[in-house]
Motif scaffolding. Structure first.
Motif, mmCIF file in Angstrom:
data_model
loop_
_atom_site.group_PDB
_atom_site.id
_atom_site.type_symbol
_atom_site.label_atom_id
_atom_site.label_comp_id
_atom_site.label_asym_id
_atom_site.label_seq_id
_atom_site.Cartn_x
_atom_site.Cartn_y
_atom_site.Cartn_z
ATOM 1 N N LYS A 71 -36.747 152.479 8.222
ATOM 2 C CA LYS A 71 -37.988 153.012 7.609
ATOM 3 C C LYS A 71 -38.642 152.003 6.667
ATOM 4 O O LYS A 71 -39.787 152.196 6.228
ATOM 5 C CB LYS A 71 -37.687 154.312 6.843
ATOM 6 C CG LYS A 71 -37.417 155.503 7.745
ATOM 7 C CD LYS A 71 -38.669 156.394 7.817
ATOM 8 C CE LYS A 71 -38.677 157.363 8.973
ATOM 9 N NZ LYS A 71 -37.674 158.401 8.866
ATOM 10 N N GLU B 278 -42.026 150.958 7.711
ATOM 11 C CA GLU B 278 -43.193 151.789 7.350
ATOM 12 C C GLU B 278 -43.747 151.383 5.994
ATOM 13 O O GLU B 278 -44.962 151.309 5.799
ATOM 14 C CB GLU B 278 -42.806 153.273 7.316
ATOM 15 C CG GLU B 278 -42.564 153.826 8.700
ATOM 16 C CD GLU B 278 -42.052 155.260 8.671
ATOM 17 O OE1 GLU B 278 -42.130 155.943 7.619
ATOM 18 O OE2 GLU B 278 -41.552 155.696 9.733
ATOM 19 N N ALA B 279 -42.838 151.114 5.053
ATOM 20 C CA ALA B 279 -43.282 150.699 3.711
ATOM 21 C C ALA B 279 -44.012 149.361 3.804
ATOM 22 O O ALA B 279 -45.040 149.147 3.158
ATOM 23 C CB ALA B 279 -42.081 150.602 2.774
ATOM 24 N N SER C 199 -45.591 148.226 6.341
ATOM 25 C CA SER C 199 -46.893 148.401 6.979
ATOM 26 C C SER C 199 -47.905 148.959 5.963
ATOM 27 O O SER C 199 -49.078 148.596 5.982
ATOM 28 C CB SER C 199 -46.754 149.230 8.246
ATOM 29 O OG SER C 199 -47.365 150.459 8.113
ATOM 30 N N GLN C 200 -47.436 149.784 5.018
ATOM 31 C CA GLN C 200 -48.341 150.236 3.933
ATOM 32 C C GLN C 200 -48.801 149.067 3.080
ATOM 33 O O GLN C 200 -49.864 149.102 2.478
ATOM 34 C CB GLN C 200 -47.631 151.234 3.027
ATOM 35 C CG GLN C 200 -47.563 152.625 3.604
ATOM 36 C CD GLN C 200 -46.996 153.612 2.586
ATOM 37 O OE1 GLN C 200 -47.328 153.568 1.406
ATOM 38 N NE2 GLN C 200 -46.128 154.485 3.039
ATOM 39 N N MET C 201 -47.974 148.009 3.016
ATOM 40 C CA MET C 201 -48.374 146.819 2.243
ATOM 41 C C MET C 201 -49.318 145.930 3.057
ATOM 42 O O MET C 201 -49.802 144.926 2.557
ATOM 43 C CB MET C 201 -47.150 146.002 1.821
ATOM 44 C CG MET C 201 -46.284 146.705 0.809
ATOM 45 S SD MET C 201 -45.023 145.613 0.088
ATOM 46 C CE MET C 201 -45.924 144.960 -1.317
ATOM 47 N N GLN D 98 -51.381 144.715 0.172
ATOM 48 C CA GLN D 98 -51.756 145.812 -0.731
ATOM 49 C C GLN D 98 -50.564 146.201 -1.595
ATOM 50 O O GLN D 98 -49.436 146.258 -1.104
ATOM 51 C CB GLN D 98 -52.125 147.071 0.089
ATOM 52 C CG GLN D 98 -53.134 146.841 1.182
ATOM 53 C CD GLN D 98 -54.437 146.340 0.611
ATOM 54 O OE1 GLN D 98 -54.878 146.799 -0.437
ATOM 55 N NE2 GLN D 98 -55.040 145.366 1.272
ATOM 56 N N ILE E 40 -48.255 149.011 -3.447
ATOM 57 C CA ILE E 40 -47.901 150.379 -3.035
ATOM 58 C C ILE E 40 -47.291 151.131 -4.213
ATOM 59 O O ILE E 40 -46.807 150.523 -5.170
ATOM 60 C CB ILE E 40 -46.902 150.384 -1.846
ATOM 61 C CG1 ILE E 40 -45.673 149.510 -2.143
ATOM 62 C CG2 ILE E 40 -47.586 149.940 -0.567
ATOM 63 C CD1 ILE E 40 -44.559 149.622 -1.117
ATOM 64 N N LEU F 297 -44.487 154.097 -4.249
ATOM 65 C CA LEU F 297 -43.653 154.763 -3.248
ATOM 66 C C LEU F 297 -42.330 155.257 -3.830
ATOM 67 O O LEU F 297 -41.695 154.554 -4.616
ATOM 68 C CB LEU F 297 -43.354 153.718 -2.156
ATOM 69 C CG LEU F 297 -43.093 154.198 -0.743
ATOM 70 C CD1 LEU F 297 -44.288 154.962 -0.181
ATOM 71 C CD2 LEU F 297 -42.775 153.003 0.163
ATOM 72 N N THR G 285 -47.538 147.375 -8.019
ATOM 73 C CA THR G 285 -46.640 148.127 -7.134
ATOM 74 C C THR G 285 -45.632 148.905 -7.981
ATOM 75 O O THR G 285 -45.057 148.365 -8.927
ATOM 76 C CB THR G 285 -45.899 147.153 -6.189
ATOM 77 O OG1 THR G 285 -46.828 146.680 -5.213
ATOM 78 C CG2 THR G 285 -44.733 147.827 -5.482
#
Ligand SMILES: O=C(O)C1=C[C@@H](OP(=O)(O)O)[C@@H](O)[C@H](O)C1
Ligand SMILES: C=C(OP(=O)(O)O)C(=O)O
Length: 430
Positions: free
Chosen positions: A276, A279-280, A282-284, A304, A306, A308, A331
């Motif tokens: 997973k 996924e983190a 990809s958020q960045m 970017q 995040i 989280l 972040t």
């Protein structure tokens, strides 16, 4: 002290074959050792944490044969009971060896002494010992109450009570109980007190137990029941997946250094929660692709920041903290109080070392907040605190175009002795 100077790396791309998963390697070895029948364990991780489990099982009388020069091992299952009833085991700083062996040996009717490195003696184990004592185990602290080293003697095991275990310090305590309790042959229920952390690691435990023929019924994350009459049976052969936490460094490298970087050995079909991490990332801003047995990451524009909750990926989350140095903005990584009781106090260590790179860092009791400097400080000397993940994470600074020195880089041996060679092979690939 040895130091590794890493020059700025302009671009990185290529493929890395991941070493075997630490969590799967040590669980599989223990389950195979406790099972009826022999198990061929293929692709076992070659690292300190696994050597400690292999060494301990050998001292306990389990026959394990390496197949030539390969990482395949044939484990002769001891059928529920270790042949040796008196042993002194040194388990380094391997939580995945120390906690599960404590529980299994507490049910073994023998005398065992378990110790580790100095840091292991600062890592809590009281919640597991308390739970085992409710089940009738005889375990004594040899140093500070609540911490290793431990002395185990034959107990009076009674499984008629519901066994309570606290879930908020380490999931390894519940993992240890679940793996050991089928040895009693009786129906037994474990109840988690409070919120359980690091839940995906319990999924790994349950899935591997099922491979060895033991089914656990559960009500959410609160109540786990193992029906009586079950025992571990060898599935014949188990293939260890690549390590998803180790994958995080290369995937982050793909994002920070352009990529694409592909890791081979974990993918969509993985049983490890740390997949997973993708996924983190990809958020960045990473471009992620995934197959059954591989994951790939590449850059696609600016990074970017995040905010989280990373309780489900506590190990790979450290990699996000270093990637945050290249992101625009602040972040925040939340719900990681367990970082304080791992190889070092990782919240404090991470904050101290990120500041050396010029970042503004807020260290909370269970979170870290990172605002990078406009330009990273060059040639920082990063202390690693005998923590493999500190060394691997901070090597990524070289991919943000900044030279960096890693102090005591050999601490990566805990889970990934070949890490720096693997990173260099990617650098050369482009
Ligand atoms: O069960 C496992 O294999 C692990 C569980 C996690 O620990 P906690 O449950 O203590 O967070 C993780 O950090 C550790 O590296 C491996
Ligand atoms: C926390 C870790 O290790 P352990 O299995 O010793 O808890 C880790 O590998 O990050």
């Amino acid at each position: 002290m040895k130091q590794l100077h890493l020059a700025p790396i302009a671009r990185i791309a290529g493929t890395v074959e991941l070493p075997g998963s630490k969590s799967i390697s040590n669980r599989t070895l223990l389950l195979a050792a406790l099972a009826h029948g022999s198990t061929r364990v293929c692709g076992l991780l070659d690292a300190d944490d696994i050597s400690h489990m292999l060494g301990a099982l050998g001292l306990l009388g389990v026959k394990i044969e390496r197949q030539g020069e390969s990482r395949d091992f044939l484990v002769q299952g001891a059928g529920g009971e270790f042949p040796v009833k008196n042993a002194e085991l040194f388990l380094g700083n391997a939580g995945t060896a120390f906690r599960p062996l404590t529980a299994a040996l507490a049910l073994m009717n023998g005398h065992y002494q378990l110790s580790g490195v100095a840091r292991m003696h600062e890592r809590p184990i009281g919640d597991l010992v308390d739970a085992l004592k409710v089940a009738g185990a005889d375990i004594r602290y040899q140093g500070t109450k609540g911490y290793p080293p431990l002395a185990i003697a034959p107990g009076h095991i009674d499984t008629h009570v519901v066994i309570p275990v606290k879930g908020n310090v380490s999931s390894q305590f519940l993992t240890a109980l679940l793996m050991a309790l089928p040895l009693t042959g009786s129906t037994v229920t474990v109840e988690v007190i409070g919120e359980l952390i690091s839940k995906p690691y319990i999924e790994i435990t349950l899935k591997l137990m099922a491979r060895f023929g033991v089914v656990v019924e559960r009500k959410g994350w609160q109540r786990f029941t193992i029906a009586g009459g079950q025992s571990y049976l060898s599935p014949g052969e188990i293939h260890v997946e690549g390590d998803a936490s180790s994958a995080s460094y290369f995937l982050a490298a793909g994002l920070l250094g352009g990529g694409p970087v592909r890791v081979s050995g974990v993918g969509r079909n993985s049983i490890q929660g740390d997949v997973k991490f993708a996924e983190a990332l990809s958020q960045m801003g990473a471009k992620i692709s995934m197959g059954d047995n591989w994951i790939e990451a590449a850059a696609q524009g600016p990074l970017q920041a995040i905010d989280l909750d990373v309780n489900h990926i506590p190990d790979a989350a450290m990699t996000l903290a270093v990637a945050a140095l290249a992101a625009e903005g602040t972040t925040t990584l939340r719900n990681i109080e367990s970082w304080r009781v791992k190889e070092t106090d990782r919240l404090s260590a991470m904050a101290t070392e990120l500041r050396k790179l010029g970042a503004t860092v807020e260290e909370g009791q269970d979170f870290i907040r990172i605002t990078p400097a406009e330009k990273l400080t060059a040639n920082a000397q990063i202390d690693t605190y005998d923590d493999h993940r500190m060394a691997m994470c901070f090597s990524l600074v070289s991919l943000i175009g900044t030279p960096v020195t890693i102090n005591d880089p050999d601490c990566v041996a805990k889970t990934f002795p070949g890490y720096f060679d693997a990173l260099a092979s990617l650098t050369e690939a482009d």
